[in-house]
Design a protein around this motif. Structure first.
Motif, PDB file in Angstrom:
ATOM      1  N   LYS A  23     -26.497 131.248 120.173  1.00 44.70           N
ATOM      2  CA  LYS A  23     -26.980 130.708 118.893  1.00 44.70           C
ATOM      3  C   LYS A  23     -25.887 129.935 118.165  1.00 44.70           C
ATOM      4  O   LYS A  23     -26.171 128.964 117.456  1.00 44.70           O
ATOM      5  CB  LYS A  23     -27.509 131.839 118.010  1.00 44.70           C
ATOM      6  CG  LYS A  23     -26.475 132.871 117.606  1.00 44.70           C
ATOM      7  CD  LYS A  23     -27.103 133.946 116.724  1.00 44.70           C
ATOM      8  CE  LYS A  23     -26.054 134.967 116.281  1.00 44.70           C
ATOM      9  NZ  LYS A  23     -26.657 136.019 115.425  1.00 44.70           N
ATOM     10  N   LEU A  24     -24.620 130.340 118.366  1.00 50.43           N
ATOM     11  CA  LEU A  24     -23.525 129.596 117.746  1.00 50.43           C
ATOM     12  C   LEU A  24     -23.316 128.263 118.441  1.00 50.43           C
ATOM     13  O   LEU A  24     -23.021 127.255 117.789  1.00 50.43           O
ATOM     14  CB  LEU A  24     -22.240 130.427 117.795  1.00 50.43           C
ATOM     15  CG  LEU A  24     -21.041 129.859 117.017  1.00 50.43           C
ATOM     16  CD1 LEU A  24     -21.403 129.702 115.542  1.00 50.43           C
ATOM     17  CD2 LEU A  24     -19.826 130.762 117.161  1.00 50.43           C
ATOM     18  N   ALA A  27     -26.175 126.094 117.079  1.00 50.77           N
ATOM     19  CA  ALA A  27     -25.952 125.732 115.679  1.00 50.77           C
ATOM     20  C   ALA A  27     -24.852 124.693 115.559  1.00 50.77           C
ATOM     21  O   ALA A  27     -24.933 123.776 114.732  1.00 50.77           O
ATOM     22  CB  ALA A  27     -25.604 126.981 114.866  1.00 50.77           C
ATOM     23  N   TYR A  28     -23.818 124.838 116.385  1.00 54.03           N
ATOM     24  CA  TYR A  28     -22.747 123.838 116.371  1.00 54.03           C
ATOM     25  C   TYR A  28     -23.257 122.490 116.878  1.00 54.03           C
ATOM     26  O   TYR A  28     -22.958 121.448 116.296  1.00 54.03           O
ATOM     27  CB  TYR A  28     -21.572 124.307 117.232  1.00 54.03           C
ATOM     28  CG  TYR A  28     -20.531 123.228 117.427  1.00 54.03           C
ATOM     29  CD1 TYR A  28     -19.590 122.958 116.438  1.00 54.03           C
ATOM     30  CD2 TYR A  28     -20.514 122.451 118.581  1.00 54.03           C
ATOM     31  CE1 TYR A  28     -18.658 121.952 116.588  1.00 54.03           C
ATOM     32  CE2 TYR A  28     -19.580 121.438 118.744  1.00 54.03           C
ATOM     33  CZ  TYR A  28     -18.655 121.197 117.751  1.00 54.03           C
ATOM     34  OH  TYR A  28     -17.737 120.174 117.908  1.00 54.03           O
ATOM     35  N   CYS A 224     -31.112 118.934 110.527  1.00 59.07           N
ATOM     36  CA  CYS A 224     -30.145 119.520 111.455  1.00 59.07           C
ATOM     37  C   CYS A 224     -28.806 119.784 110.775  1.00 59.07           C
ATOM     38  O   CYS A 224     -28.168 120.819 111.014  1.00 59.07           O
ATOM     39  CB  CYS A 224     -29.958 118.599 112.655  1.00 59.07           C
ATOM     40  SG  CYS A 224     -31.392 118.491 113.751  1.00 59.07           S
ATOM     41  N   VAL A 227     -29.069 122.984 108.714  1.00 63.66           N
ATOM     42  CA  VAL A 227     -28.987 124.182 109.559  1.00 63.66           C
ATOM     43  C   VAL A 227     -27.545 124.439 109.989  1.00 63.66           C
ATOM     44  O   VAL A 227     -27.072 125.588 109.998  1.00 63.66           O
ATOM     45  CB  VAL A 227     -29.903 124.028 110.792  1.00 63.66           C
ATOM     46  CG1 VAL A 227     -29.703 125.193 111.760  1.00 63.66           C
ATOM     47  CG2 VAL A 227     -31.363 123.933 110.364  1.00 63.66           C
ATOM     48  N   PHE A 228     -26.824 123.372 110.342  1.00 64.62           N
ATOM     49  CA  PHE A 228     -25.422 123.502 110.749  1.00 64.62           C
ATOM     50  C   PHE A 228     -24.586 124.132 109.644  1.00 64.62           C
ATOM     51  O   PHE A 228     -23.814 125.075 109.882  1.00 64.62           O
ATOM     52  CB  PHE A 228     -24.873 122.128 111.111  1.00 64.62           C
ATOM     53  CG  PHE A 228     -23.374 122.065 111.236  1.00 64.62           C
ATOM     54  CD1 PHE A 228     -22.739 122.515 112.387  1.00 64.62           C
ATOM     55  CD2 PHE A 228     -22.601 121.561 110.201  1.00 64.62           C
ATOM     56  CE1 PHE A 228     -21.357 122.462 112.497  1.00 64.62           C
ATOM     57  CE2 PHE A 228     -21.222 121.499 110.310  1.00 64.62           C
ATOM     58  CZ  PHE A 228     -20.604 121.955 111.456  1.00 64.62           C
ATOM     59  N   HIS A 229     -24.723 123.652 108.417  1.00 62.35           N
ATOM     60  CA  HIS A 229     -23.909 124.164 107.309  1.00 62.35           C
ATOM     61  C   HIS A 229     -24.283 125.598 106.947  1.00 62.35           C
ATOM     62  O   HIS A 229     -23.422 126.350 106.467  1.00 62.35           O
ATOM     63  CB  HIS A 229     -24.054 123.249 106.092  1.00 62.35           C
ATOM     64  CG  HIS A 229     -23.210 122.019 106.166  1.00 62.35           C
ATOM     65  ND1 HIS A 229     -21.891 121.996 105.768  1.00 62.35           N
ATOM     66  CD2 HIS A 229     -23.488 120.763 106.619  1.00 62.35           C
ATOM     67  CE1 HIS A 229     -21.391 120.787 105.960  1.00 62.35           C
ATOM     68  NE2 HIS A 229     -22.336 120.018 106.472  1.00 62.35           N
ATOM     69  N   ILE A 230     -25.510 125.990 107.185  1.00 64.69           N
ATOM     70  CA  ILE A 230     -25.925 127.361 106.892  1.00 64.69           C
ATOM     71  C   ILE A 230     -25.420 128.330 107.955  1.00 64.69           C
ATOM     72  O   ILE A 230     -24.947 129.431 107.643  1.00 64.69           O
ATOM     73  CB  ILE A 230     -27.469 127.434 106.787  1.00 64.69           C
ATOM     74  CG1 ILE A 230     -27.954 126.672 105.546  1.00 64.69           C
ATOM     75  CG2 ILE A 230     -27.932 128.890 106.724  1.00 64.69           C
ATOM     76  CD1 ILE A 230     -29.458 126.583 105.429  1.00 64.69           C
ATOM     77  N   CYS A 231     -25.472 127.923 109.217  1.00 64.50           N
ATOM     78  CA  CYS A 231     -25.215 128.848 110.322  1.00 64.50           C
ATOM     79  C   CYS A 231     -23.754 128.913 110.770  1.00 64.50           C
ATOM     80  O   CYS A 231     -23.327 129.931 111.321  1.00 64.50           O
ATOM     81  CB  CYS A 231     -26.087 128.473 111.525  1.00 64.50           C
ATOM     82  SG  CYS A 231     -27.858 128.642 111.224  1.00 64.50           S
ATOM     83  N   ILE A 232     -22.994 127.853 110.572  1.00 64.78           N
ATOM     84  CA  ILE A 232     -21.605 127.821 111.043  1.00 64.78           C
ATOM     85  C   ILE A 232     -20.667 128.209 109.917  1.00 64.78           C
ATOM     86  O   ILE A 232     -20.636 127.563 108.872  1.00 64.78           O
ATOM     87  CB  ILE A 232     -21.221 126.424 111.576  1.00 64.78           C
ATOM     88  CG1 ILE A 232     -22.034 126.086 112.817  1.00 64.78           C
ATOM     89  CG2 ILE A 232     -19.731 126.365 111.902  1.00 64.78           C
ATOM     90  CD1 ILE A 232     -21.754 126.965 114.011  1.00 64.78           C
ATOM     91  N   ASN A 237     -14.143 133.276 112.024  1.00 70.02           N
ATOM     92  CA  ASN A 237     -15.008 133.215 113.202  1.00 70.02           C
ATOM     93  C   ASN A 237     -14.495 134.082 114.335  1.00 70.02           C
ATOM     94  O   ASN A 237     -14.516 133.727 115.505  1.00 70.02           O
ATOM     95  CB  ASN A 237     -15.154 131.762 113.695  1.00 70.02           C
ATOM     96  CG  ASN A 237     -15.975 130.947 112.738  1.00 70.02           C
ATOM     97  OD1 ASN A 237     -17.123 131.266 112.455  1.00 70.02           O
ATOM     98  ND2 ASN A 237     -15.379 129.898 112.220  1.00 70.02           N
TER      99      ASN A 237
END
Length: 385
Positions: A23-24, A27-28, A224, A227-232, A237
């Protein structure tokens, strides 16, 4: 106490080399989709739009393309340097890479729609005035594009130090690039094919159609990026600050005197040049040299990126088995073969059939050399020279 310290170090390195979850990776990968759809429109249809739709001359159209590339060349080192100065930039708590990604996203969304649209309030003005108008938005767009690209790429070695994970992140990134290009060409083909018919060619009346394509792909890219800014999450890390602190930052002087930097830069430059030139000139080659219909300006590039997409799914395994050098050589041979075919290809069979095989070769070769060169770049950034 000594046992505790050794245990902490062991835990740090265990965490350091843990493989990233799928999922990472995903998302990336989608964090560069906005750039990808805009780049697809820029490199594939800029010359077509300005020359065939807005009736700019060859040199005027080429000049605007040059303005964009020069702006990109100047913005790239600027963003690369300042995105690394985490102590000197406000809002750095959000992430020194992600904040530049956000700034770039705003610039791209604010400027790109004006590039593929008639000059607002100046359609009857002299061409020099119109070129100045478009140059402003092109410079803003290219700055934003460079900010997104550099910040997104520089996240790879920060997310993981594992070489195979970095290759996989690069492959996933390129896979989404290919998917983005395919979507752009599918949308463009649908709009041009349904509205223009099978044999129609591009003309001034097609300006609204290009705007429909632009707004559609920008909506997709914006989603997209969100989603990137929310998940990463950029901070830590899973990588210990103690381990990070053991890597000394390379000075600018050492960087500029490092021969490896120039070798990697040359490899990436030539790889990107090959991919960009095929995108830029394939549509004009189809329209002006082969006299193909307007729909082919989307169908042939679509075929090219289908080849890229299929190839990108196997690049990590090829790199693992053959190594980066042999993998890059294979991609270069495929690309050169496609160029030779274009040089000597002619006739009805070539136009109706073989041009699609050439497109597949361009896509596969470009995919291999670009992902391999990006892998070499991230290895250099990550300290594995």
């Amino acid at each position: 106490m000594e046992v505790s310290v050794h245990q902490q170090i062991s835990d740090d390195y265990t965490e350091l080399y843990r493989r990233l979850p799928l999922k990472l990776h995903l998302a990336y990968g989608i964090g560069h989709v906005l750039n990808d759809v805009c780049a697809s429109m820029w490199f594939t249809y800029l010359l077509v739009f300005f020359h065939l739709v807005l009736n700019f001359s060859n040199w005027e159209t080429g000049f605007l393309l040059l303005v964009g590339q020069v702006a990109d060349a100047l913005a790239t080192p600027f963003v690369g340097y300042h995105s690394d100065q985490s102590d000197n930039f406000p809002f750095c708590r959000y992430g020194r890479r992600k904040v530049w990604h956000l700034i770039g996203t705003v610039c791209v969304l604010g400027a790109f729609p004006f590039i593929f649209a008639p000059c607002i309030g100046c359609t009857t003005s002299h061409k020099w005035a119109q070129m100045f108008y478009y140059s402003i938005f092109i410079i803003i767009f290219q700055f934003g594009w460079a900010a997104v690209q550099i910040s997104h790429l520089s996240l790879i070695p920060e997310l993981t130090p594992n070489e195979h994970d970095r290759t996989k992140l690069t492959a996933v990134r390129y896979c989404f690039t290919v998917i983005s290009n395919v979507l752009v060409y599918v949308i463009t083909w649908i709009i041009l094919h349904l509205d223009n018919g099978e044999s129609a060619r591009i003309g001034p009346g097609d300006a609204p159609k290009f705007q429909h394509v632009v707004w559609t792909v920008l909506a997709l890219g914006s989603l997209c990026s969100l989603v990137f800014h929310i998940c990463i999450g950029e901070v830590d890390n899973g990588v210990s600050n103690n381990v990070r602190g053991s890597h000394l930052r390379t000075s600018v002087r050492d960087l500029l005197t490092n021969v490896t930097v120039y070798q990697v830069a040359f490899i990436y430059m030539t790889s990107r040049l090959f991919v960009n030139l095929t995108q830029v000139f394939i549509p004009l080659y189809l329209h002006e040299t082969l006299n193909m219909a307007a729909s082919s300006l989307a169908l042939v590039p679509l075929t090219m990126f289908i080849g890229s997409f299929i190839t990108s799914m196997f690049i990590e395994k090829i790199n693992r088995c053959c190594g980066r050098k042999l993998t890059y050589t294979i991609g270069a041979v495929i690309g050169v073969a496609a160029c030779i075919w274009v040089k000597f290809g002619s006739g009805i069979d070539y136009v109706n059939r073989y041009i699609y095989i050439v497109a597949l070769l361009f896509g596969s070769g470009g995919s291999i050399i670009l992902v391999s060169s990006l892998g070499v770049t991230t290895d250099l950034i990550g300290g594995k020279n």
